[in-house]
Enzyme design. Structure first.
Site, mmCIF file in Angstrom:
data_model
loop_
_atom_site.group_PDB
_atom_site.id
_atom_site.type_symbol
_atom_site.label_atom_id
_atom_site.label_comp_id
_atom_site.label_asym_id
_atom_site.label_seq_id
_atom_site.Cartn_x
_atom_site.Cartn_y
_atom_site.Cartn_z
ATOM 1 N N THR A 130 0.853 -1.186 0.000
ATOM 2 C CA THR A 130 0.000 0.000 0.000
ATOM 3 C C THR A 130 0.888 1.236 0.000
ATOM 4 O O THR A 130 2.073 1.150 -0.332
ATOM 5 C CB THR A 130 -0.992 -0.067 1.183
ATOM 6 O OG1 THR A 130 -1.920 1.014 1.078
ATOM 7 C CG2 THR A 130 -0.295 0.002 2.534
ATOM 8 N N ASN A 131 0.345 2.396 0.318
ATOM 9 C CA ASN A 131 1.147 3.618 0.309
ATOM 10 C C ASN A 131 0.659 4.554 1.409
ATOM 11 O O ASN A 131 -0.261 4.217 2.147
ATOM 12 C CB ASN A 131 1.098 4.270 -1.076
ATOM 13 C CG ASN A 131 -0.314 4.631 -1.476
ATOM 14 O OD1 ASN A 131 -0.940 5.485 -0.843
ATOM 15 N ND2 ASN A 131 -0.842 3.975 -2.491
#
Ligand code: CTP
Ligand code: CA
Length: 224
Positions: A33-34
């Site tokens: 994810t980020n």
């Protein structure tokens, strides 16, 4: 400023927004994810609703509360975000792509949790390119007015201009400084085909209202 008193500059308009990060699974308990918190996308959804629009928010995983009156669709992966956006794209007047969409998905995700082995062998991930949601919406016949976002780690002014042209969209918004993720405040620069407009450092909800005003002026001037 009271939300209910915002000018209804988007009354009768339909606005579709993506927000938050995406999550690409590696195995049933892990993924990539980020750092996107979703705060800017949710602030825009709230501001568009305050301006009288019918708002659909396609959201990656976030810890945020749905703004009042906004129709929210939850997704995890970029592919799911793409599918949800394409399902709702027709009849929209404005599309604002705020989500930090994973550029790659893991093609060899494991159906079972990956385990450490006695010999210390490391997992090998393989990647494929995700669909570009903004580019796909911008390529639709009768496309909505498309707005992109960009967080660059260097040379925002140069990359922002080039990215707007490459994406074939009328408006691109640059986050000034890539350290905006998760913060309540931000600083923006808007690139359209003629000008660069600078929004000084402020709370994301205030910036969202300013951006909605700019968008409504543009769609009323020059409907795309
Ligand atoms: N975007 C999208 N779908 C993708 C990738 C990006 O809709 N698969 C949208 C983002 O929501 C944002 C804009 O495109 O509005 C720009 O995203 P960005 O990551 O800056 O651009 P990329 O074209 O992916 O270029 P790069 O990451 O290589 O800088
Ligand atoms: Ca990207």
């Amino acid at each position: 400023v009271v939300a209910a008193l915002q000018p209804k500059t988007l009354r009768g308009k339909k606005v579709l927004i993506t927000a938050g990060p995406t999550f690409e699974p590696i195995d049933p308990v892990r993924g990539i994810t980020n750092l996107s918190s979703g705060k800017m996308g949710y602030a825009l959804a709230r501001a568009a609703r305050e301006a009288g629009a019918d708002v659909t928010l396609v959201s990656g995983p976030t810890a945020l509360v749905t703004p009042t009156g906004v129709h929210r669709i939850d997704v995890q992966t970029a592919r799911q975000m793409f599918d949800a956006v394409m399902l709702h794209a027709s009849g929209q007047d404005v599309f604002i792509a705020v989500a930090a969409v994973a550029d790659w998905l893991v093609t060899n995700a494991s159906a079972q949790k990956l385990k450490k082995t006695a010999d210390g062998a490391l997992p090998h991930l393989e990647f494929a390119l995700n669909p570009d949601i903004l580019a796909a919406v911008a390529a639709l016949p009768g496309r909505p007015y498309c707005v992109g976002f960009a967080a660059e780690s260097e040379e925002l002014l140069k990359h922002g201009k080039a990215k707007r042209e490459r994406k074939g969209i009328p408006l691109l918004v640059g986050n000034i400084g890539h350290a905006t993720f998760g913060k309540d405040e931000n600083e923006l620069v808007l690139f359209d085909e003629n000008t660069e407009v600078h929004f000084p450092h402020a709370h994301k909800q205030l910036l969202a209202r300013q951006l909605i005003t700019e968008i409504s002026e543009r769609i009323h001037m020059d409907p795309v």
